[in-house]
Design a protein around this motif. Structure first.
Motif, mmCIF file in Angstrom:
data_model
loop_
_atom_site.group_PDB
_atom_site.id
_atom_site.type_symbol
_atom_site.label_atom_id
_atom_site.label_comp_id
_atom_site.label_asym_id
_atom_site.label_seq_id
_atom_site.Cartn_x
_atom_site.Cartn_y
_atom_site.Cartn_z
ATOM 1 N N LEU A 149 14.070 -2.579 5.925
ATOM 2 C CA LEU A 149 14.936 -1.693 5.153
ATOM 3 C C LEU A 149 14.188 -1.165 3.930
ATOM 4 N N THR A 150 13.497 -2.076 3.244
ATOM 5 C CA THR A 150 12.743 -1.674 2.064
ATOM 6 C C THR A 150 11.692 -0.643 2.425
ATOM 7 N N GLY A 151 10.960 -0.914 3.514
ATOM 8 C CA GLY A 151 9.921 0.012 3.946
ATOM 9 C C GLY A 151 10.492 1.395 4.197
ATOM 10 N N LEU A 152 11.626 1.426 4.880
ATOM 11 C CA LEU A 152 12.267 2.691 5.215
ATOM 12 C C LEU A 152 12.659 3.455 3.950
ATOM 13 N N PRO A 194 -9.588 8.163 10.030
ATOM 14 C CA PRO A 194 -9.963 9.332 10.827
ATOM 15 C C PRO A 194 -8.857 10.392 10.913
ATOM 16 N N LEU A 195 -7.637 10.053 10.469
ATOM 17 C CA LEU A 195 -6.543 11.004 10.608
ATOM 18 C C LEU A 195 -6.666 12.179 9.646
ATOM 19 N N GLY A 196 -7.472 12.010 8.597
ATOM 20 C CA GLY A 196 -7.688 13.108 7.656
ATOM 21 C C GLY A 196 -6.401 13.576 7.000
ATOM 22 N N LEU A 197 -5.681 12.630 6.401
ATOM 23 C CA LEU A 197 -4.396 12.973 5.796
ATOM 24 C C LEU A 197 -4.594 13.557 4.403
ATOM 25 N N SER A 198 -3.506 14.122 3.854
ATOM 26 C CA SER A 198 -3.549 14.564 2.464
ATOM 27 C C SER A 198 -3.391 13.341 1.567
ATOM 28 N N ILE A 199 -3.641 13.537 0.265
ATOM 29 C CA ILE A 199 -3.532 12.403 -0.653
ATOM 30 C C ILE A 199 -2.139 11.803 -0.587
ATOM 31 N N LYS A 200 -1.146 12.658 -0.593
ATOM 32 C CA LYS A 200 0.241 12.193 -0.556
ATOM 33 C C LYS A 200 0.498 11.364 0.698
ATOM 34 N N GLN A 201 0.009 11.862 1.836
ATOM 35 C CA GLN A 201 0.232 11.140 3.088
ATOM 36 C C GLN A 201 -0.485 9.795 3.088
ATOM 37 N N PHE A 202 -1.728 9.793 2.585
ATOM 38 C CA PHE A 202 -2.459 8.529 2.496
ATOM 39 C C PHE A 202 -1.715 7.551 1.606
ATOM 40 N N PHE A 203 -1.191 8.075 0.495
ATOM 41 C CA PHE A 203 -0.476 7.229 -0.456
ATOM 42 C C PHE A 203 0.730 6.571 0.214
ATOM 43 N N ILE A 204 1.528 7.396 0.893
ATOM 44 C CA ILE A 204 2.726 6.867 1.548
ATOM 45 C C ILE A 204 2.349 5.872 2.642
ATOM 46 N N ALA A 205 1.345 6.229 3.446
ATOM 47 C CA ALA A 205 0.930 5.338 4.531
ATOM 48 C C ALA A 205 0.455 4.000 3.982
ATOM 49 N N THR A 206 -0.303 4.037 2.875
ATOM 50 C CA THR A 206 -0.815 2.798 2.288
ATOM 51 C C THR A 206 0.325 1.927 1.788
ATOM 52 N N VAL A 207 1.261 2.541 1.066
ATOM 53 C CA VAL A 207 2.387 1.764 0.547
ATOM 54 C C VAL A 207 3.203 1.184 1.706
ATOM 55 N N ALA A 262 1.578 -1.756 3.170
ATOM 56 C CA ALA A 262 1.670 -2.916 2.290
ATOM 57 C C ALA A 262 3.039 -3.579 2.403
ATOM 58 N N ILE A 263 4.093 -2.771 2.445
ATOM 59 C CA ILE A 263 5.441 -3.340 2.433
ATOM 60 C C ILE A 263 5.851 -3.863 3.800
ATOM 61 N N SER A 264 5.642 -3.037 4.833
ATOM 62 C CA SER A 264 6.188 -3.362 6.142
ATOM 63 C C SER A 264 5.554 -4.640 6.655
ATOM 64 N N PHE A 265 5.814 -4.958 7.897
ATOM 65 C CA PHE A 265 5.388 -6.236 8.450
ATOM 66 C C PHE A 265 4.115 -6.790 7.849
ATOM 67 N N PRO A 266 4.156 -8.044 7.441
ATOM 68 C CA PRO A 266 2.902 -8.674 7.048
ATOM 69 C C PRO A 266 2.102 -8.932 8.316
ATOM 70 N N CYS A 267 0.894 -9.444 8.167
ATOM 71 C CA CYS A 267 0.082 -9.653 9.356
ATOM 72 C C CYS A 267 0.671 -10.764 10.215
ATOM 73 N N VAL A 268 0.142 -10.900 11.411
ATOM 74 C CA VAL A 268 0.697 -11.814 12.390
ATOM 75 C C VAL A 268 0.722 -13.269 11.889
ATOM 76 N N GLY A 295 -1.485 3.603 -8.862
ATOM 77 C CA GLY A 295 -0.172 4.026 -8.403
ATOM 78 C C GLY A 295 0.393 3.102 -7.339
ATOM 79 N N VAL A 296 -0.427 2.758 -6.351
ATOM 80 C CA VAL A 296 0.037 1.870 -5.283
ATOM 81 C C VAL A 296 0.451 0.524 -5.869
ATOM 82 N N TYR A 297 -0.385 -0.002 -6.779
ATOM 83 C CA TYR A 297 -0.065 -1.287 -7.398
ATOM 84 C C TYR A 297 1.249 -1.198 -8.174
#
Lengths: 79, 576
Positions: B560-563, B514-527, B530-536, B396-398
């Motif tokens: 904007l895309t991330g939002l 450690p935040l113990g999120l739900s699947i949906k929350q983990f999914f959104i956080a992961t995406v 991935a989209i928002s700032f790349p690494c330094v 799904g993330v991919y």
């Protein structure tokens, strides 16, 4: 009677020779340095769908030419 | 100091010859345009030190492309009496290569010719009469096979007495006539039937069979990367960490005593009274574990497979097949090369957008890579977080990222100013990769990754640890809590992970788990990660390659895309 057509319309596995190079001096010179010039013989290896490139064999090299490049190269079919 | 310039058509093995002459390792592959920076090294021969310069590949001495401009200006800078031009030629393709040679001779450069890949030519039934060629051209020719080092010694010996060539300039057509004459004198072709390799070469450029070949090669590559990566994690890295390293750390933990600052910094927090390599977040625990046990194994397997594909000569064929599709994104087929490199690490991916000609194309390619192409550390994180639920979510993330990549490309193609040039790429013959060269390249890339990643990971973990300990991050979670809660449906602590993701994507995993999120929350956080700032590091390279204005544009698109994607996913996914 042979007909003058752009390279982009030639089907795969045909042998053609170049009768005219349309396009600017930079383009013509660039093609020249690859060995693609007026009078040269080419064989078309394949032509890709979705307005994709034409793959040609010139001498021993194979090049993929973007569609609008291939459209500027006028060729005649070899009988 | 005398200078030795290596010049030649793209993909004739200049960089391999360069490595042989100087001992400096540079990347070489079987596709045109691997050399994006002019490499320099030194060679001691004939009682003096030579500066050896590896120029990017060119087809002619006229400034038609960026590579040609670079090569030309470097050649013109040096007085002719202080230089020797080493013209590297692909022996399997004498005719086309001689065009540049004749131009060099007409420009009266002191030239020596290196007939590289001589062994390959013999395999293909091409015999070159060296004496006849030297006579026809009026310069020394040395047959070599740079990959094995054959002929390099002879080449160095001949460097001593190179005189400037004397050849009258002629018109382009006449030049091809002269080449025809020289080739017919010096080259002897023995007719051979199509070999298996040649059949395969033809099949991979035809529309239907080419597509089948490409899909199978890509699927097989993905499978091999995963298998080797998993093997390295389960059989090598994890045993080392759990059987040898952890007992050692347990002792350190007792010695330091929990709840102390040093314990917090070095080992992190104990999870259920135990050191948890993924979540403890210490300089000696999570930092090395993420780098060496979660990311490095996949870096190794990814670059092994990519290097293999590069050296075989598969990438230009892929470029050709994807040209039609990529044109709709404002790119041309060759832009697939930076994308593939970006799947390993975005930094080399964005660096290699230099091979694209127009500014617009470089902007689109770099922006798309930094937003939609997950690097190996990020992918390890995606697997690490979503993989605990099921492969379905990983896919799904991919899919979200891929859709985003396509969609953004379509939009950028409509809106970005400038032009995108056409594809023009030489399709090289398939070559059997040389194990030693492959190993060297792999080593170079892995070393590059460790040198670049490890300090930032350590620094990132250290800074975050200090801030968490003194609770300096509370204001951050406070400011972002409305955005996190209302828009993305995430707890406010996720903001820390997203901000830390800016340092290194792989560090963020230790903060999210450690935040113990739900699947949906983990999914959104992961995406979102991935989209928002790349690494330094990517951020820095993006700035350097694009310049301030385009960089700001690219970053705004990213935010904007991330939002938008975060909000859409929050609305679209019915709570799982």
């Amino acid at each position: 009677m042979t007909k003058k057509i752009p390279l982009s319309q030639v089907k795969a596995k045909h042998k053609v020779h170049i009768v005219d190079m349309e396009g600017g001096c930079v383009f013509v010179n660039r093609m020249m340095s690859l060995g693609i010039y007026k009078g040269r013989e080419l064989s078309v290896v394949s032509r890709l769908a979705l307005r994709g490139p034409t793959v040609v064999k010139v001498g021993r090299s194979t090049f993929a030419l973007g569609r609008s490049m291939a459209a500027k190269i006028m060729v005649e079919m070899r009988s | 100091m005398k200078k030795l310039f290596l010049i030649g058509n793209p993909n004739v093995g200049k960089s391999t010859v360069f490595s042989r002459l100087t001992g400096v390792d540079v990347l070489s592959s079987n596709y045109p345009g691997t050399t994006i920076e002019v490499a320099k090294g030194h060679l001691f021969a004939h009682d003096e030190t030579w500066e050896v310069v590896d120029l990017p590949g060119v087809y002619s001495l006229e400034a038609g492309s960026k590579a040609e401009e670079v090569a030309l200006s470097l050649l013109r800078e040096t007085p002719k009496e202080d230089m020797v031009v080493l013209d590297v030629i692909d022996s399997t393709n004498l005719e086309r290569n001689l065009y540049l040679t004749l131009q060099l001779l007409e420009a009266q450069f002191p030239v020596i010719i290196c007939l590289n890949m001589h062994d390959d030519a013999l395999h293909r039934g091409i015999a070159i009469d060296i004496k006849a060629l030297e006579k026809a051209l009026g310069v020394s020719c040395v047959p070599t096979c740079a990959i094995t080092g054959l002929g390099i010694k002879n080449l160095i010996e001949r460097l001593g007495d190179i005189r400037p060539a004397l050849r009258a300039p002629v018109s382009h057509q006449e030049r091809w006539q002269q080449i025809g004459q020289a080739v017919s004198l010096a080259q002897n072709l023995s007719h051979r039937h199509h070999s298996l390799r040649e059949h395969l070469e033809d099949a991979s450029v035809r529309p239907f069979s080419g597509f089948l070949v490409a899909v199978s090669v890509l699927c097989a590559s993905f499978w091999v990367v995963r298998t080797i990566g998993e093997f390295l994690v389960n059989r090598v890295a994890d045993p080392i960490f759990f059987s040898f390293y952890q007992p050692l750390l347990d002792k350190v933990s007792v010695f330091l005593g929990p709840e102390t600052l040093w314990h917090h910094l070095l080992l992190g927090d104990l999870v259920d009274g135990q050191i948890d390599f993924k979540q403890s977040l210490g300089l000696l625990t999570t930092a090395p574990y993420i780098e060496f046990a979660m990311v490095l194994p996949y870096i190794i397997s990814f670059y092994l497979v990519l290097s293999l594909l590069e050296d075989v000569g598969f990438l230009p064929r892929l470029a050709m097949l994807l040209d039609g599709l990529l044109h709709r994104l404002g790119l041309h087929g060759f832009a697939i090369v930076p994308v593939l490199l970006g799947l390993g690490c975005n930094v080399p991916g964005i660096l290699s957008t230099r091979t694209l000609e127009s500014r617009r194309e470089r902007f689109i390619a770099a922006t798309l890579i930094s937003i939609g192409i997950p690097c190996v550390p990020l992918q390890a994180m995606i697997f690490g977080i979503m993989g605990q639920f099921s492969g379905f979510y990983v896919t799904g993330v991919y899919l979200v990222l891929f859709a985003l990549w396509l969609f953004l490309g379509l939009i950028l193609n409509r809106t970005a100013k400038g032009y995108s040039p056409e594809l023009l790429v030489e399709i090289p013959s398939y070559r059997i990769p040389d194990a030693r060269a492959l190993g060297q390249k792999l080593f170079l890339r892995i070393k590059g990754f460790i040198v670049e990643a490890l300090p930032i990971v350590l620094a990132g973990v250290f800074i975050v640890n200090v801030m968490l300990y003194f609770q300096w991050l509370d204001w951050l979670t406070f400011i972002f809590s409305p955005v996190m809660n209302k828009l993305f449906g995430l707890p406010k602590e996720a903001a820390v992970a997203l901000v830390v993701g800016f340092f290194r994507k792989d560090v963020a995993v230790g903060l999210l788990l450690p935040l113990g999120l739900s699947i949906k929350q983990f999914f959104i956080a992961t995406v979102l990660l991935a989209i928002s700032f790349p690494c330094v590091a990517t951020f820095f390279v993006l700035f350097r390659e694009l310049g301030l204005k385009d960089f700001l544009k690219s970053v705004s698109i990213m935010l904007l895309t991330g939002l938008i994607v975060g909000v859409l996913l929050n609305l679209a996914i019915v709570s799982a």
